[in-house]
Design an enzyme around this catalytic site. Structure first.
Site, PDB file in Angstrom:
ATOM      1  N   SER A   1      -4.067   6.429   2.764  1.00 26.86           N
ATOM      2  CA  SER A   1      -2.856   6.848   3.466  1.00 26.86           C
ATOM      3  C   SER A   1      -3.098   8.171   4.173  1.00 26.86           C
ATOM      4  O   SER A   1      -3.948   8.971   3.754  1.00 26.86           O
ATOM      5  CB  SER A   1      -1.706   7.002   2.468  1.00 26.86           C
ATOM      6  OG  SER A   1      -0.601   7.681   3.043  1.00 26.86           O
TER       7      SER A   1
ATOM      8  N   TYR B   1       1.249   9.739  -5.966  1.00 27.01           N
ATOM      9  CA  TYR B   1       0.833   8.769  -4.951  1.00 27.01           C
ATOM     10  C   TYR B   1      -0.221   9.386  -4.023  1.00 27.01           C
ATOM     11  O   TYR B   1      -1.263   8.788  -3.745  1.00 27.01           O
ATOM     12  CB  TYR B   1       2.057   8.327  -4.149  1.00 27.01           C
ATOM     13  CG  TYR B   1       1.777   7.449  -2.954  1.00 27.01           C
ATOM     14  CD1 TYR B   1       1.677   6.061  -3.090  1.00 27.01           C
ATOM     15  CD2 TYR B   1       1.649   7.993  -1.674  1.00 27.01           C
ATOM     16  CE1 TYR B   1       1.436   5.252  -1.987  1.00 27.01           C
ATOM     17  CE2 TYR B   1       1.410   7.185  -0.572  1.00 27.01           C
ATOM     18  CZ  TYR B   1       1.308   5.820  -0.731  1.00 27.01           C
ATOM     19  OH  TYR B   1       1.074   5.028   0.365  1.00 27.01           O
TER      20      TYR B   1
END
Length: 294
Positions: free
Chosen positions: A185, A198
Protein backbone atom coordinates in the site's frame (compact mmCIF):
# COMPACT_ATOMS: atom_id res chain seq x y z
CA UNK A 1 -11.86 5.41 -18.81
CA UNK A 2 -12.38 6.92 -15.38
CA UNK A 3 -12.28 10.72 -15.35
CA UNK A 4 -10.16 12.88 -13.09
CA UNK A 5 -13.15 14.68 -11.65
CA UNK A 6 -13.00 14.82 -7.83
CA UNK A 7 -14.62 11.67 -6.43
CA UNK A 8 -17.55 12.01 -4.05
CA UNK A 9 -19.13 8.90 -2.57
CA UNK A 10 -22.39 8.78 -0.61
CA UNK A 11 -21.78 8.51 3.16
CA UNK A 12 -21.85 4.82 4.12
CA UNK A 13 -20.31 2.35 6.50
CA UNK A 14 -20.38 -1.37 7.20
CA UNK A 15 -20.32 -2.85 10.68
CA UNK A 16 -18.16 -5.91 10.04
CA UNK A 17 -15.04 -7.00 8.19
CA UNK A 18 -14.47 -8.27 5.59
CA UNK A 19 -16.51 -5.64 3.78
CA UNK A 20 -19.21 -6.59 1.30
CA UNK A 21 -18.98 -5.30 -2.24
CA UNK A 22 -22.64 -5.92 -3.07
CA UNK A 23 -23.66 -3.51 -0.28
CA UNK A 24 -21.63 -0.58 -1.62
CA UNK A 25 -23.13 2.42 -3.40
CA UNK A 26 -22.08 2.89 -6.11
CA UNK A 27 -20.73 -0.56 -6.85
CA UNK A 28 -16.97 -0.66 -7.53
CA UNK A 29 -16.00 -1.13 -11.16
CA UNK A 30 -14.12 -4.41 -11.56
CA UNK A 31 -14.07 -4.60 -15.35
CA UNK A 32 -12.39 -2.18 -17.73
CA UNK A 33 -14.75 -1.85 -20.72
CA UNK A 34 -11.77 -0.89 -22.89
CA UNK A 35 -9.64 -3.93 -22.03
CA UNK A 36 -8.46 -5.65 -25.22
CA UNK A 37 -7.31 -9.17 -24.21
CA UNK A 38 -4.12 -10.50 -25.81
CA UNK A 39 -3.84 -13.99 -24.22
CA UNK A 40 -0.96 -12.83 -22.01
CA UNK A 41 -1.72 -15.53 -19.43
CA UNK A 42 -2.99 -18.28 -21.68
CA UNK A 43 -2.44 -21.69 -20.10
CA UNK A 44 -1.46 -20.24 -16.71
CA UNK A 45 -2.97 -21.10 -13.33
CA UNK A 46 -3.38 -18.19 -10.90
CA UNK A 47 -4.34 -18.08 -7.22
CA UNK A 48 -5.59 -14.75 -5.83
CA UNK A 49 -6.28 -14.33 -2.12
CA UNK A 50 -9.23 -12.11 -1.26
CA UNK A 51 -10.41 -12.48 -4.84
CA UNK A 52 -14.13 -12.24 -4.19
CA UNK A 53 -14.28 -8.43 -4.19
CA UNK A 54 -12.40 -5.17 -4.60
CA UNK A 55 -8.96 -5.24 -6.19
CA UNK A 56 -8.91 -9.04 -5.87
CA UNK A 57 -12.02 -9.43 -8.00
CA UNK A 58 -10.62 -7.05 -10.63
CA UNK A 59 -7.37 -9.05 -10.74
CA UNK A 60 -9.25 -12.33 -11.14
CA UNK A 61 -11.34 -10.96 -14.00
CA UNK A 62 -8.37 -9.36 -15.73
CA UNK A 63 -6.42 -12.63 -15.51
CA UNK A 64 -9.38 -14.66 -16.78
CA UNK A 65 -9.83 -12.38 -19.78
CA UNK A 66 -6.16 -12.95 -20.58
CA UNK A 67 -6.60 -16.73 -20.64
CA UNK A 68 -5.70 -17.79 -17.09
CA UNK A 69 -7.43 -20.42 -15.02
CA UNK A 70 -8.27 -18.63 -11.76
CA UNK A 71 -8.73 -19.75 -8.15
CA UNK A 72 -9.41 -17.34 -5.31
CA UNK A 73 -9.96 -17.35 -1.56
CA UNK A 74 -12.76 -15.75 0.41
CA UNK A 75 -14.11 -15.69 3.97
CA UNK A 76 -17.02 -18.10 4.37
CA UNK A 77 -20.20 -16.57 5.80
CA UNK A 78 -19.02 -12.99 5.34
CA UNK A 79 -18.32 -13.01 1.62
CA UNK A 80 -20.58 -15.72 0.22
CA UNK A 81 -22.64 -13.45 -2.01
CA UNK A 82 -19.59 -11.60 -3.36
CA UNK A 83 -17.95 -14.98 -3.99
CA UNK A 84 -20.96 -16.17 -5.98
CA UNK A 85 -21.02 -12.95 -8.01
CA UNK A 86 -17.32 -13.26 -8.79
CA UNK A 87 -17.63 -16.91 -9.83
CA UNK A 88 -20.42 -16.00 -12.23
CA UNK A 89 -18.36 -13.17 -13.71
CA UNK A 90 -15.32 -15.42 -14.07
CA UNK A 91 -17.30 -18.10 -15.87
CA UNK A 92 -18.43 -15.46 -18.34
CA UNK A 93 -14.88 -14.07 -18.71
CA UNK A 94 -12.90 -17.29 -19.12
CA UNK A 95 -11.46 -17.97 -22.54
CA UNK A 96 -9.93 -20.72 -24.65
CA UNK A 97 -8.84 -23.83 -22.81
CA UNK A 98 -9.00 -22.25 -19.34
CA UNK A 99 -10.65 -24.43 -16.73
CA UNK A 100 -13.59 -23.36 -14.57
CA UNK A 101 -12.74 -21.02 -11.68
CA UNK A 102 -12.44 -22.25 -8.11
CA UNK A 103 -13.50 -20.41 -4.92
CA UNK A 104 -11.90 -21.61 -1.68
CA UNK A 105 -13.21 -20.63 1.75
CA UNK A 106 -10.29 -20.10 4.12
CA UNK A 107 -8.94 -18.02 6.98
CA UNK A 108 -5.48 -17.62 5.52
CA UNK A 109 -3.99 -16.18 8.71
CA UNK A 110 -3.02 -19.71 9.73
CA UNK A 111 -0.41 -21.99 8.21
CA UNK A 112 -2.48 -25.18 8.02
CA UNK A 113 -5.30 -23.35 6.24
CA UNK A 114 -2.83 -21.96 3.69
CA UNK A 115 -1.42 -25.43 3.12
CA UNK A 116 -4.92 -26.73 2.42
CA UNK A 117 -5.62 -23.87 -0.02
CA UNK A 118 -2.50 -24.69 -2.02
CA UNK A 119 -3.29 -28.40 -1.98
CA UNK A 120 -6.81 -27.76 -3.28
CA UNK A 121 -5.53 -25.63 -6.16
CA UNK A 122 -2.87 -28.17 -7.10
CA UNK A 123 -5.33 -31.06 -6.85
CA UNK A 124 -7.71 -29.23 -9.18
CA UNK A 125 -5.24 -27.79 -11.69
CA UNK A 126 -1.90 -29.54 -11.14
CA UNK A 127 0.27 -26.48 -10.44
CA UNK A 128 0.40 -22.75 -9.66
CA UNK A 129 2.02 -20.29 -12.07
CA UNK A 130 0.96 -17.00 -10.46
CA UNK A 131 0.36 -16.37 -6.75
CA UNK A 132 -1.22 -13.05 -5.80
CA UNK A 133 -1.13 -12.33 -2.06
CA UNK A 134 -3.88 -9.72 -1.93
CA UNK A 135 -6.09 -10.33 1.13
CA UNK A 136 -5.96 -7.69 3.89
CA UNK A 137 -7.86 -6.12 6.74
CA UNK A 138 -7.67 -2.68 8.32
CA UNK A 139 -8.97 -1.06 11.52
CA UNK A 140 -8.74 2.64 12.28
CA UNK A 141 -7.53 3.70 15.72
CA UNK A 142 -6.62 7.20 16.94
CA UNK A 143 -3.48 6.20 18.83
CA UNK A 144 -1.18 3.26 19.39
CA UNK A 145 -2.56 2.73 22.90
CA UNK A 146 -5.92 1.71 21.36
CA UNK A 147 -4.45 -1.18 19.36
CA UNK A 148 -5.03 -4.35 21.34
CA UNK A 149 -2.83 -7.41 21.20
CA UNK A 150 -5.74 -9.33 19.68
CA UNK A 151 -6.19 -6.78 16.88
CA UNK A 152 -2.45 -6.57 16.24
CA UNK A 153 -2.15 -10.32 15.87
CA UNK A 154 -5.24 -10.53 13.66
CA UNK A 155 -4.05 -7.82 11.26
CA UNK A 156 -0.55 -9.26 11.03
CA UNK A 157 -1.91 -12.78 10.46
CA UNK A 158 -4.19 -11.68 7.63
CA UNK A 159 -1.87 -9.19 5.97
CA UNK A 160 1.65 -10.64 6.24
CA UNK A 161 1.69 -14.04 7.99
CA UNK A 162 -0.54 -15.36 5.20
CA UNK A 163 1.97 -14.29 2.58
CA UNK A 164 4.78 -16.24 4.26
CA UNK A 165 2.55 -19.30 4.68
CA UNK A 166 1.16 -19.33 1.13
CA UNK A 167 4.53 -18.75 -0.52
CA UNK A 168 6.09 -21.50 1.58
CA UNK A 169 3.58 -24.08 0.39
CA UNK A 170 3.10 -22.80 -3.16
CA UNK A 171 6.80 -22.88 -4.08
CA UNK A 172 6.76 -26.67 -4.21
CA UNK A 173 4.39 -26.38 -7.16
CA UNK A 174 5.86 -23.38 -9.00
CA UNK A 175 8.26 -23.76 -11.91
CA UNK A 176 10.74 -21.46 -13.62
CA UNK A 177 9.00 -18.38 -14.99
CA UNK A 178 6.39 -18.29 -12.24
CA UNK A 179 5.43 -15.04 -10.56
CA UNK A 180 4.57 -14.01 -6.98
CA UNK A 181 2.83 -10.64 -6.55
CA UNK A 182 2.17 -9.10 -3.13
CA UNK A 183 -0.30 -6.33 -2.38
CA UNK A 184 1.24 -3.61 -0.23
CA UNK A 185 0.00 0.00 0.00
CA UNK A 186 1.01 3.62 -0.39
CA UNK A 187 0.69 3.67 3.42
CA UNK A 188 3.98 1.76 3.60
CA UNK A 189 5.68 4.84 2.12
CA UNK A 190 3.79 7.86 3.46
CA UNK A 191 2.52 6.34 6.73
CA UNK A 192 -1.01 6.35 8.11
CA UNK A 193 -1.31 7.36 11.75
CA UNK A 194 -4.92 6.18 11.94
CA UNK A 195 -4.09 2.63 10.78
CA UNK A 196 -0.71 2.05 12.38
CA UNK A 197 -0.82 -1.75 12.52
CA UNK A 198 -2.09 -1.99 8.93
CA UNK A 199 0.64 0.40 7.81
CA UNK A 200 3.27 -1.67 9.61
CA UNK A 201 2.16 -4.83 7.81
CA UNK A 202 2.34 -3.07 4.47
CA UNK A 203 5.90 -1.98 5.20
CA UNK A 204 6.72 -5.56 6.13
CA UNK A 205 5.30 -6.71 2.78
CA UNK A 206 7.69 -4.39 0.91
CA UNK A 207 10.66 -5.82 2.80
CA UNK A 208 9.35 -9.38 2.35
CA UNK A 209 9.01 -8.80 -1.39
CA UNK A 210 12.55 -7.48 -1.76
CA UNK A 211 14.14 -10.23 0.31
CA UNK A 212 12.14 -13.06 -1.23
CA UNK A 213 12.92 -11.81 -4.74
CA UNK A 214 16.63 -12.16 -4.05
CA UNK A 215 16.13 -15.58 -2.49
CA UNK A 216 14.22 -16.92 -5.50
CA UNK A 217 16.11 -15.27 -8.35
CA UNK A 218 18.26 -18.38 -8.85
CA UNK A 219 15.06 -20.41 -9.25
CA UNK A 220 13.86 -17.99 -11.96
CA UNK A 221 10.74 -17.10 -9.98
CA UNK A 222 10.01 -13.38 -9.91
CA UNK A 223 8.62 -11.60 -6.83
CA UNK A 224 7.13 -8.12 -7.03
CA UNK A 225 4.49 -5.98 -5.35
CA UNK A 226 1.84 -3.36 -6.04
CA UNK A 227 1.25 -0.40 -3.70
CA UNK A 228 -2.15 1.13 -4.52
CA UNK A 229 -3.30 4.49 -3.28
CA UNK A 230 -6.98 5.04 -2.34
CA UNK A 231 -9.28 2.61 -4.17
CA UNK A 232 -13.06 2.21 -4.00
CA UNK A 233 -13.22 -1.25 -2.41
CA UNK A 234 -15.14 -2.86 0.50
CA UNK A 235 -12.29 -2.26 2.96
CA UNK A 236 -13.14 1.46 2.83
CA UNK A 237 -16.71 1.47 4.25
CA UNK A 238 -15.87 -1.50 6.47
CA UNK A 239 -13.01 0.30 8.24
CA UNK A 240 -13.82 4.02 8.04
CA UNK A 241 -16.62 6.23 9.39
CA UNK A 242 -19.20 7.30 6.83
CA UNK A 243 -18.06 10.95 6.77
CA UNK A 244 -14.57 9.90 5.61
CA UNK A 245 -16.00 7.98 2.67
CA UNK A 246 -17.38 11.10 0.99
CA UNK A 247 -13.92 12.49 0.32
CA UNK A 248 -12.04 9.26 -0.32
CA UNK A 249 -9.13 9.98 -2.65
CA UNK A 250 -9.50 13.76 -2.66
CA UNK A 251 -6.05 14.15 -1.06
CA UNK A 252 -4.12 12.71 -4.03
CA UNK A 253 -3.09 14.88 -7.01
CA UNK A 254 -5.76 13.31 -9.23
CA UNK A 255 -8.36 14.27 -6.58
CA UNK A 256 -10.17 10.94 -6.73
CA UNK A 257 -10.04 7.32 -5.66
CA UNK A 258 -9.24 4.65 -8.23
CA UNK A 259 -11.66 2.01 -9.37
CA UNK A 260 -10.38 -1.57 -8.92
CA UNK A 261 -10.06 -2.14 -12.67
CA UNK A 262 -7.47 0.65 -12.79
CA UNK A 263 -5.20 -1.27 -10.41
CA UNK A 264 -5.52 -4.75 -11.92
CA UNK A 265 -3.27 -4.09 -14.98
CA UNK A 266 -0.28 -3.70 -12.64
CA UNK A 267 -0.80 -7.30 -11.54
CA UNK A 268 -1.28 -8.45 -15.13
CA UNK A 269 1.99 -6.79 -16.12
CA UNK A 270 3.88 -8.46 -13.28
CA UNK A 271 2.21 -11.83 -13.89
CA UNK A 272 3.12 -11.90 -17.57
CA UNK A 273 6.63 -13.17 -18.25
CA UNK A 274 6.57 -11.66 -21.73
CA UNK A 275 5.86 -8.21 -20.26
CA UNK A 276 7.97 -8.09 -17.09
CA UNK A 277 10.74 -10.68 -17.40
CA UNK A 278 13.34 -8.19 -16.04
CA UNK A 279 11.27 -7.16 -13.02
CA UNK A 280 11.88 -8.70 -9.62
CA UNK A 281 11.98 -7.15 -6.15
CA UNK A 282 10.09 -4.12 -7.46
CA UNK A 283 6.95 -2.24 -6.39
CA UNK A 284 4.51 -0.57 -8.78
CA UNK A 285 2.70 2.55 -7.54
CA UNK A 286 -0.80 3.17 -8.96
CA UNK A 287 -1.67 5.94 -6.50
CA UNK A 288 -3.11 8.89 -8.38
CA UNK A 289 0.10 10.90 -8.50
CA UNK A 290 1.47 10.65 -4.95
CA UNK A 291 5.29 10.91 -4.95
CA UNK A 292 6.80 8.21 -2.76
CA UNK A 293 10.47 8.20 -3.92
CA UNK A 294 10.71 4.40 -3.77
Amino acid sequence: MASNEPSKFPPQSQETQPGKEHAMQPLPQAINPHHNPANKLQGKVALVTGGDSGIGRAICLCFAKEGATVAFTYVKGHEDRDKDDTLKMLLEAKTGDAQDPLAIAADIGFDENCKQVIELVVKEYGRIDVLVNNAAEQHLRNCVEEITEQQLERVFRTNIFSQFFLVRHALKHMKEGSSIINSTSVNAYDGNPEALDYTATKGAIVAFTRGLAQQLVSRVIRVNAVAPGPVWTPIQPASKPSEMIQNLGCQVPMKRAAQPFEIAPCYLFLASLQESSYFTGQVLHPNGGMIVNA
